[in-house]
Design a protein around this motif. Structure first.
Motif, PDB file in Angstrom:
ATOM      1  N   SER A  93       0.965  -1.115   0.000  1.00 23.66           N
ATOM      2  CA  SER A  93      -0.082  -0.094  -0.184  1.00 23.66           C
ATOM      3  C   SER A  93       0.939   1.107  -0.046  1.00 23.66           C
ATOM      4  O   SER A  93       2.027   1.302   0.347  1.00 23.66           O
ATOM      5  N   THR A  94       0.332   2.321  -0.342  1.00 22.23           N
ATOM      6  CA  THR A  94       1.056   3.732  -0.551  1.00 22.23           C
ATOM      7  C   THR A  94       1.356   3.971   0.930  1.00 22.23           C
ATOM      8  O   THR A  94       2.396   4.513   1.194  1.00 22.23           O
ATOM      9  N   GLU A  95       0.304   3.803   1.977  1.00 20.11           N
ATOM     10  CA  GLU A  95       0.735   4.132   3.414  1.00 20.11           C
ATOM     11  C   GLU A  95       1.928   3.266   3.989  1.00 20.11           C
ATOM     12  O   GLU A  95       2.853   3.913   4.703  1.00 20.11           O
ATOM     13  N   ALA A  96       1.784   2.024   3.639  1.00 19.94           N
ATOM     14  CA  ALA A  96       3.095   1.169   4.170  1.00 19.94           C
ATOM     15  C   ALA A  96       4.311   1.580   3.459  1.00 19.94           C
ATOM     16  O   ALA A  96       5.278   1.537   4.199  1.00 19.94           O
ATOM     17  N   THR A  97       4.236   1.784   2.184  1.00 20.13           N
ATOM     18  CA  THR A  97       5.412   2.306   1.544  1.00 20.13           C
ATOM     19  C   THR A  97       6.205   3.493   2.019  1.00 20.13           C
ATOM     20  O   THR A  97       7.072   3.848   2.214  1.00 20.13           O
ATOM     21  N   ARG A  98       4.926   4.615   2.061  1.00 18.60           N
ATOM     22  CA  ARG A  98       5.588   5.776   2.699  1.00 18.60           C
ATOM     23  C   ARG A  98       6.249   5.591   4.263  1.00 18.60           C
ATOM     24  O   ARG A  98       7.362   6.150   4.493  1.00 18.60           O
ATOM     25  N   PHE A  99       5.622   4.775   5.045  1.00 24.63           N
ATOM     26  CA  PHE A  99       6.377   4.688   6.525  1.00 24.63           C
ATOM     27  C   PHE A  99       7.625   3.955   6.199  1.00 24.63           C
ATOM     28  O   PHE A  99       8.670   4.324   6.874  1.00 24.63           O
ATOM     29  N   ALA A 100       7.679   2.867   5.283  1.00 26.80           N
ATOM     30  CA  ALA A 100       9.049   2.252   5.273  1.00 26.80           C
ATOM     31  C   ALA A 100       9.890   3.012   4.613  1.00 26.80           C
ATOM     32  O   ALA A 100      11.201   3.097   4.964  1.00 26.80           O
ATOM     33  N   VAL A 101       9.681   3.942   3.638  1.00 25.25           N
ATOM     34  CA  VAL A 101      10.496   4.933   3.022  1.00 25.25           C
ATOM     35  C   VAL A 101      10.985   5.848   4.310  1.00 25.25           C
ATOM     36  O   VAL A 101      12.295   6.039   4.318  1.00 25.25           O
ATOM     37  N   HIS A 102      10.271   6.478   4.753  1.00 20.86           N
ATOM     38  CA  HIS A 102      10.580   7.424   5.935  1.00 20.86           C
ATOM     39  C   HIS A 102      11.530   6.738   7.051  1.00 20.86           C
ATOM     40  O   HIS A 102      12.426   7.416   7.324  1.00 20.86           O
ATOM     41  N   LYS A 103      11.359   5.588   7.593  1.00 21.63           N
ATOM     42  CA  LYS A 103      12.000   4.717   8.315  1.00 21.63           C
ATOM     43  C   LYS A 103      13.398   4.467   7.766  1.00 21.63           C
ATOM     44  O   LYS A 103      14.411   4.650   8.649  1.00 21.63           O
ATOM     45  N   ALA A 104      13.470   4.036   6.528  1.00 23.61           N
ATOM     46  CA  ALA A 104      14.859   3.815   6.061  1.00 23.61           C
ATOM     47  C   ALA A 104      15.498   4.988   6.012  1.00 23.61           C
ATOM     48  O   ALA A 104      16.862   4.957   6.006  1.00 23.61           O
ATOM     49  N   ALA A 105      15.150   5.968   5.387  1.00 26.52           N
ATOM     50  CA  ALA A 105      15.493   7.296   5.132  1.00 26.52           C
ATOM     51  C   ALA A 105      16.156   7.937   6.811  1.00 26.52           C
ATOM     52  O   ALA A 105      17.198   8.342   7.001  1.00 26.52           O
ATOM     53  N   SER A 106      15.399   7.828   7.816  1.00 28.39           N
ATOM     54  CA  SER A 106      15.678   8.182   8.957  1.00 28.39           C
ATOM     55  C   SER A 106      16.808   7.335   9.636  1.00 28.39           C
ATOM     56  O   SER A 106      17.618   7.746  10.414  1.00 28.39           O
ATOM     57  N   GLU A 107      17.125   6.062   9.072  1.00 25.70           N
ATOM     58  CA  GLU A 107      18.176   5.277   9.737  1.00 25.70           C
ATOM     59  C   GLU A 107      19.364   5.063   8.537  1.00 25.70           C
ATOM     60  O   GLU A 107      20.126   4.365   8.699  1.00 25.70           O
ATOM     61  N   HIS A 108      19.169   6.250   7.831  1.00 26.58           N
ATOM     62  CA  HIS A 108      20.486   6.503   6.777  1.00 26.58           C
ATOM     63  C   HIS A 108      20.487   5.218   5.830  1.00 26.58           C
ATOM     64  O   HIS A 108      21.810   4.755   5.351  1.00 26.58           O
ATOM     65  N   ARG A 109      19.429   4.403   5.443  1.00 24.15           N
ATOM     66  CA  ARG A 109      19.622   3.391   4.572  1.00 24.15           C
ATOM     67  C   ARG A 109      18.817   3.577   2.996  1.00 24.15           C
ATOM     68  O   ARG A 109      18.933   2.642   2.342  1.00 24.15           O
ATOM     69  N   LEU A 110      18.432   4.845   2.952  1.00 27.48           N
ATOM     70  CA  LEU A 110      17.568   5.075   1.598  1.00 27.48           C
ATOM     71  C   LEU A 110      17.651   6.667   1.468  1.00 27.48           C
ATOM     72  O   LEU A 110      17.401   7.534   2.135  1.00 27.48           O
ATOM     73  N   LEU A 111      18.231   6.908   0.167  1.00 27.85           N
ATOM     74  CA  LEU A 111      18.095   8.344  -0.257  1.00 27.85           C
ATOM     75  C   LEU A 111      16.901   8.981  -0.708  1.00 27.85           C
ATOM     76  O   LEU A 111      16.252   8.336  -1.596  1.00 27.85           O
ATOM     77  N   VAL A 112      16.399   9.578   0.073  1.00 25.81           N
ATOM     78  CA  VAL A 112      15.014  10.484  -0.588  1.00 25.81           C
ATOM     79  C   VAL A 112      15.339  11.938  -0.700  1.00 25.81           C
ATOM     80  O   VAL A 112      16.137  12.481  -0.027  1.00 25.81           O
ATOM     81  N   VAL A 113      14.926  12.239  -1.968  1.00 30.33           N
ATOM     82  CA  VAL A 113      15.122  13.618  -2.505  1.00 30.33           C
ATOM     83  C   VAL A 113      14.163  14.623  -2.444  1.00 30.33           C
ATOM     84  O   VAL A 113      13.035  14.292  -2.785  1.00 30.33           O
ATOM     85  N   PRO A 114      14.186  15.852  -1.660  1.00 30.82           N
ATOM     86  CA  PRO A 114      13.017  16.634  -2.092  1.00 30.82           C
ATOM     87  C   PRO A 114      12.896  17.399  -3.489  1.00 30.82           C
ATOM     88  O   PRO A 114      13.790  17.845  -4.003  1.00 30.82           O
ATOM     89  N   LEU A 115      11.789  17.408  -4.158  1.00 32.08           N
ATOM     90  CA  LEU A 115      11.396  17.893  -5.319  1.00 32.08           C
ATOM     91  C   LEU A 115      10.233  18.635  -5.473  1.00 32.08           C
ATOM     92  O   LEU A 115       9.213  18.132  -5.055  1.00 32.08           O
TER      93      LEU A 115
END
Length: 197
Positions: A99-121
């Motif tokens: 789901s989009t909600e689960a993905t959003r949560f997973a992305v934010h968690k990984a980014a906060s743990e320095h495991r995923l690059l998320v870029v503001p656009l």
């Protein structure tokens, strides 16, 4: 400064491909009137601007405004990166079969743990696709590379550029590509780069 000098300065900047970077650098900008003459936003600052732009280098007459060149390069690279594959929460959710909600949560968690690059656009966050496998999960060889860069608070755009462009620290190869064959070298390069921030 005369109209001729203002036109000359504008033509010089146009010729270098730097006219579009003036506003971002906080410098006077110009447009062209119907006759092709430069109309400057702050004509009383043209002499100061001309001196500033020609102050770098051994030969001030032919100096190149390095700051504007850097801004132009960054703008070009951002455009190139935006044209490369990336995901929104919705498109990544599709790839992951979640789901989009689960993905959003997973992305934010990984980014906060320095495991995923998320870029503001603009008004959203995007996930550059180079760091993901076909299943939408992080490529394992990139985890030790992303960690020092993101923990060091490197600007996300700058991290995206470094990871995907040929770099001196990675023997002229794009770090994300070299990570598949020499992950240790890329990890060390990322750590050295992160120390500069």
């Amino acid at each position: 400064m005369t109209q001729y000098d203002g036109d000359r300065l504008a033509s010089w900047l146009d010729g270098l491909g730097l006219a579009d970077q003036l506003a971002e650098a906080g410098l006077p900008t110009f447009t062209r009137d119907a006759d092709g003459h430069a109309v400057w936003s702050e004509p009383d600052r043209l002499e100061e601007l001309d001196t500033l732009l020609h102050s770098v280098g051994d030969d001030p007459e032919h100096a190149v405004p390095v700051g504007l060149v850097v801004l132009a390069r960054q703008a070009r690279l951002r455009t190139e990166l935006q044209a490369s594959p990336w995901h929104t929460y919705e498109t990544l959710a599709e790839v992951r079969g979640a789901s989009t909600e689960a993905t959003r949560f997973a992305v934010h968690k990984a980014a906060s743990e320095h495991r995923l690059l998320v870029v503001p656009l603009e008004e959203r966050s995007i996930v550059p696709a180079f760091q993901l496998g076909a299943d939408g999960e992080l490529r394992p060889e990139l985890a030790p590379v992303l960690a020092p860069l993101l923990a060091g608070r490197m600007d996300p755009w700058r991290a995206w550029v470094w990871l995907t462009q040929p770099a001196a620290l990675t023997l002229g190869q794009a770090p994300e590509q070299l990570a598949t064959t020499d992950p240790e070298l890329v990890r060390i390069a990322a750590e050295r780069l992160a120390e500069r921030f």
